[in-house]
Design an enzyme around this catalytic site. Structure first.
Site, PDB file in Angstrom:
ATOM      1  N   LYS A  22      20.407  45.592  24.564  1.00  0.00           N
ATOM      2  CA  LYS A  22      19.578  45.235  23.412  1.00  0.00           C
ATOM      3  C   LYS A  22      18.440  44.295  23.811  1.00  0.00           C
ATOM      4  CE  LYS A  22      20.934  41.867  20.556  1.00  0.00           C
ATOM      5  NZ  LYS A  22      19.949  40.795  20.368  1.00  0.00           N
ATOM      6  N   ASN A  23      18.763  43.208  24.494  1.00  0.00           N
ATOM      7  CA  ASN A  23      17.732  42.204  24.767  1.00  0.00           C
ATOM      8  C   ASN A  23      16.657  42.710  25.724  1.00  0.00           C
ATOM      9  OD1 ASN A  23      18.902  40.481  23.000  1.00  0.00           O
ATOM     10  ND2 ASN A  23      19.907  39.197  24.534  1.00  0.00           N
ATOM     11  N   CYS A 117      19.594  34.126  15.386  1.00  0.00           N
ATOM     12  CA  CYS A 117      20.867  33.419  15.245  1.00  0.00           C
ATOM     13  C   CYS A 117      20.635  31.912  15.241  1.00  0.00           C
ATOM     14  CB  CYS A 117      21.796  33.753  16.414  1.00  0.00           C
ATOM     15  SG  CYS A 117      22.479  35.403  16.343  1.00  0.00           S
ATOM     16  N   ARG A 122      15.530  25.975  17.820  1.00  0.00           N
ATOM     17  CA  ARG A 122      15.096  27.052  18.716  1.00  0.00           C
ATOM     18  C   ARG A 122      13.566  27.029  18.817  1.00  0.00           C
ATOM     19  NH1 ARG A 122      18.655  32.491  18.190  1.00  0.00           N
ATOM     20  NH2 ARG A 122      17.684  32.809  20.211  1.00  0.00           N
ATOM     21  N   ASP A 308      25.666  34.070  25.975  1.00  0.00           N
ATOM     22  CA  ASP A 308      25.981  35.112  24.988  1.00  0.00           C
ATOM     23  C   ASP A 308      27.406  35.657  25.145  1.00  0.00           C
ATOM     24  OD1 ASP A 308      23.528  34.727  23.907  1.00  0.00           O
ATOM     25  OD2 ASP A 308      22.651  36.633  24.550  1.00  0.00           O
ATOM     26  N   ARG A 400      23.838  43.821  14.352  1.00  0.00           N
ATOM     27  CA  ARG A 400      22.527  43.626  14.981  1.00  0.00           C
ATOM     28  C   ARG A 400      22.591  44.014  16.453  1.00  0.00           C
ATOM     29  NH1 ARG A 400      21.351  38.015  15.303  1.00  0.00           N
ATOM     30  NH2 ARG A 400      19.988  38.878  16.866  1.00  0.00           N
TER      31      ARG A 400
HETATM   32  C1  UD1 Z   1      17.511  34.932  24.924  1.00  0.00           C
HETATM   33  C2  UD1 Z   1      18.469  35.893  24.264  1.00  0.00           C
HETATM   34  C3  UD1 Z   1      19.651  35.127  23.694  1.00  0.00           C
HETATM   35  C4  UD1 Z   1      20.301  34.278  24.788  1.00  0.00           C
HETATM   36  C5  UD1 Z   1      19.267  33.417  25.496  1.00  0.00           C
HETATM   37  C6  UD1 Z   1      19.813  32.659  26.687  1.00  0.00           C
HETATM   38  C7  UD1 Z   1      17.013  37.630  23.422  1.00  0.00           C
HETATM   39  C8  UD1 Z   1      16.415  38.291  22.235  1.00  0.00           C
HETATM   40  N1  UD1 Z   1      17.791  36.573  23.177  1.00  0.00           N
HETATM   41  O1  UD1 Z   1      17.049  34.048  23.909  1.00  0.00           O
HETATM   42  O2  UD1 Z   1      20.578  36.057  23.185  1.00  0.00           O
HETATM   43  O3  UD1 Z   1      21.275  33.426  24.204  1.00  0.00           O
HETATM   44  O4  UD1 Z   1      18.175  34.223  25.966  1.00  0.00           O
HETATM   45  O5  UD1 Z   1      20.358  33.565  27.617  1.00  0.00           O
HETATM   46  O6  UD1 Z   1      16.822  38.048  24.554  1.00  0.00           O
HETATM   47  N2  UD1 Z   1      13.726  26.601  24.645  1.00  0.00           N
HETATM   48  C9  UD1 Z   1      12.805  25.611  24.415  1.00  0.00           C
HETATM   49  N3  UD1 Z   1      11.500  25.989  24.220  1.00  0.00           N
HETATM   50  C10 UD1 Z   1      11.094  27.287  24.276  1.00  0.00           C
HETATM   51  C11 UD1 Z   1      12.056  28.294  24.525  1.00  0.00           C
HETATM   52  C12 UD1 Z   1      13.370  27.919  24.715  1.00  0.00           C
HETATM   53  O7  UD1 Z   1      13.127  24.435  24.362  1.00  0.00           O
HETATM   54  O8  UD1 Z   1       9.900  27.557  24.104  1.00  0.00           O
HETATM   55  C13 UD1 Z   1      15.151  26.228  24.866  1.00  0.00           C
HETATM   56  C14 UD1 Z   1      16.072  26.822  23.790  1.00  0.00           C
HETATM   57  O9  UD1 Z   1      16.123  25.984  22.662  1.00  0.00           O
HETATM   58  C15 UD1 Z   1      17.369  26.912  24.544  1.00  0.00           C
HETATM   59  C16 UD1 Z   1      16.945  27.242  25.982  1.00  0.00           C
HETATM   60  O10 UD1 Z   1      15.579  26.836  26.069  1.00  0.00           O
HETATM   61  O11 UD1 Z   1      18.025  25.666  24.541  1.00  0.00           O
HETATM   62  C17 UD1 Z   1      17.063  28.689  26.391  1.00  0.00           C
HETATM   63  O12 UD1 Z   1      16.343  29.521  25.496  1.00  0.00           O
HETATM   64  P1  UD1 Z   1      15.735  30.930  25.922  1.00  0.00           P
HETATM   65  O13 UD1 Z   1      16.179  31.277  27.307  1.00  0.00           O
HETATM   66  O14 UD1 Z   1      14.291  30.904  25.636  1.00  0.00           O
HETATM   67  O15 UD1 Z   1      16.437  31.906  24.910  1.00  0.00           O
HETATM   68  P2  UD1 Z   1      15.794  33.136  24.154  1.00  0.00           P
HETATM   69  O16 UD1 Z   1      14.861  33.836  25.070  1.00  0.00           O
HETATM   70  O17 UD1 Z   1      15.290  32.706  22.817  1.00  0.00           O
END
Ligand code: UD1
Length: 432
Positions: A22-23, A117, A122, A308, A400
């Site tokens: 999915k991701n 989620c 986030r 995850d 989802r």
């Molecule tokens: C993706 C996955 C999610 C998974 C996560 C970590 C998708 C759609 N979702 O989420 O299922 O749990 O990777 O493997 O692919 N952060 C910041 N600033 C930012 C971006 C992130 O502070 O601009 C922080 C977040 O709050 C979190 C950490 O970085 O604590 C990791 O987030 P990130 O790797 O970006 O997760 P997603 O890409 O949103």
């Protein structure tokens, strides 16, 4: 509104086939915008996050033809920027990929600040910083992220990510692929879906190297072309079924269409708990006999143990012999579901990002809710081990990300069904 009803205790025996990731599909679907051409994307998981993404693409002007349940022809020649529908974009975290893709193709974009989620805060500051480094002006106006390239073009640059972010790595790749000059992303995420996106974009004519390491180099190209591309298997879906197979004694499940390398951190922890795992080229067999042993787990970016898979792991630790620790190393608040497991008799105490889990003999069947996607599936895993009738509500979270989960589990002997929630029950559910 439906719920899942599970009668626990059955060993699982047979074969489960895993679908596309999915991701990975989410990044690639929005990545088709960059081609200004026709792409065929295969091995798409038929789950609601994917149908919603296709719908967002349609609203942006893409013409989409489903060629089968898992493959779509996507023509992005008529896509116009800044058309992503507000409501839909707020519901999905990954809708933010429209930003990188449109910025990369048109030099401007606008989309709602994304939802998804609830794991605490986030933010998307790393995405925004990345776009700004590439030469875009970014502002948040009325709940929307608006970005526009200064002088209409993005320019390659060096970006060092303070902390690893999967989404920001993907979004910066999308924005940089058609920028002028070379972009280097340092401290990039190494997740398999980052590699999958790079492979897709390279198949379209991009020049990306280093994906899968922490330094990704993107030499900008002036245009991309359509291609046919199959998404990699979903390691989180595979890991989830591995955990489901590790619940009841006498279980033996073959999980097909996997890349065992992607599952190493999960396999290692299950073996430490006493589960037998045999790997083949693109499948593995999970066998469980005897009580699981305690295990300590800390979630980390890939190749660490995936966040995850954290709730699913907890659903096993709750009945493992001894006291296990579970540390969340990625998200600020990903233990809300432990309250639901406590309703089944689990002994879990949470302090900040650490959970201490004292293994109990068995769980009791209960009525619980899916608090998010992976937490929801953890409730199914817990219910498979609890004797008696459990009910899981708010299953839209699970749908989802998991294709045909009831059918796949029933085929290996689980007693799980989907039932309608009656009106009087629905009001009672509000207070559980
Ligand atoms: C993706 C996955 C999610 C998974 C996560 C970590 C998708 C759609 N979702 O989420 O299922 O749990 O990777 O493997 O692919 N952060 C910041 N600033 C930012 C971006 C992130 O502070 O601009 C922080 C977040 O709050 C979190 C950490 O970085 O604590 C990791 O987030 P990130 O790797 O970006 O997760 P997603 O890409 O949103």
């Amino acid at each position: 509104m439906d719920k899942f009803v599970v009668y626990g205790g059955n060993p699982l025996r047979g074969t489960i086939e895993v679908g596309g990731m999915k991701n990975s599909a989410l990044g690639i679907l929005f990545g088709t915008i960059l081609t200004n051409d026709i792409c065929i994307i295969e091995n798409l998981p038929p789950v609601s996050d994917i149908t919603n993404s296709l719908e967002i693409l349609r609203e942006c002007g893409a013409k989409i033809k489903m060629l089968s349940r898992t493959s779509a022809e996507i023509d992005t020649r008529c896509v116009q920027p800044c058309q992503a529908p507000y409501e839909m974009a707020t519901k999905m975290r990954a809708s933010y990929y429209v930003l990188g893709a449109e910025l990369g193709r048109f030099g401007k974009t606008k989309s709602a600040y994304p939802g998804g989620c609830d794991f605490g805060v986030r933010p998307i500051d790393r995405h925004i910083k990345g776009f700004e480094s590439l030469g875009a002006d970014v502002e948040i106006v009325d709940g929307c992220v608006c970005a526009e390239a200064k002088e209409g073009v993005l320019r390659g640059t060096s970006i060092f990510m303070d902390d690893i972010s999967v989404g920001a790595t993907i979004n910066i790749m999308l924005a940089a692929v058609r920028a002028r000059g070379t972009t280097i992303i340092d401290n990039a995420a190494r997740e398999p879906h980052v590699v999958d996106l790079a492979n897709f974009l390279n198949a379209c004519g991009a020049n990306i190297s280093g994906a899968g390491t922490d330094v990704i180099k993107i030499k900008g190209v002036s245009r991309l072309f359509g291609t046919t591309y199959a998404i990699i298997p979903d390691m989180i879906e595979a890991g989830t079924y591995m955990m489901a197979a590790a619940v009841n004694d006498g279980s033996r499940v073959e999980i097909k269409n996997v890349i065992p390398k992607h599952l190493e951190s999960i396999t290692a922890k299950l073996i430490e708990m006493g589960v037998e795992i045999k790997e083949d080229e693109d499948s593995l067999i999970v066998e469980k006999n005897g009580r699981l042993s305690k295990v300590n787990v800390k979630t980390l970016p890939y190749p660490g143990f995936p966040t995850d898979m954290q709730p699913q792991m907890c659903a096993l630790q709750v009945t493992a012999q001894g006291t296990s620790m579970l540390i969340e190393g990625v998200w600020e608040n990903r233990f809300r579901y432990t309250e639901e497991l406590r309703k089944m008799g689990a002994q879990i105490s949470v302090e900040g990002r650490a959970a201490t889990i004292v293994g109990v003999d068995h769980l009791n069947a209960a009525r619980v809710k899916a608090t998010d996607l992976r937490a929801g599936v953890a409730m199914i895993i817990a219910a498979l081990g609890a004797e008696g009738r459990s009910e899981i509500v708010d299953i839209y979270h699970i749908e989802r990300g998991y294709e045909d989960i009831v059918e796949k589990l029933r085929a290996v002997g689980a007693n799980i069904s989907r039932e309608m929630i009656k009106e009087d029950e629905a009001s009672a559910n509000k207070v559980i």
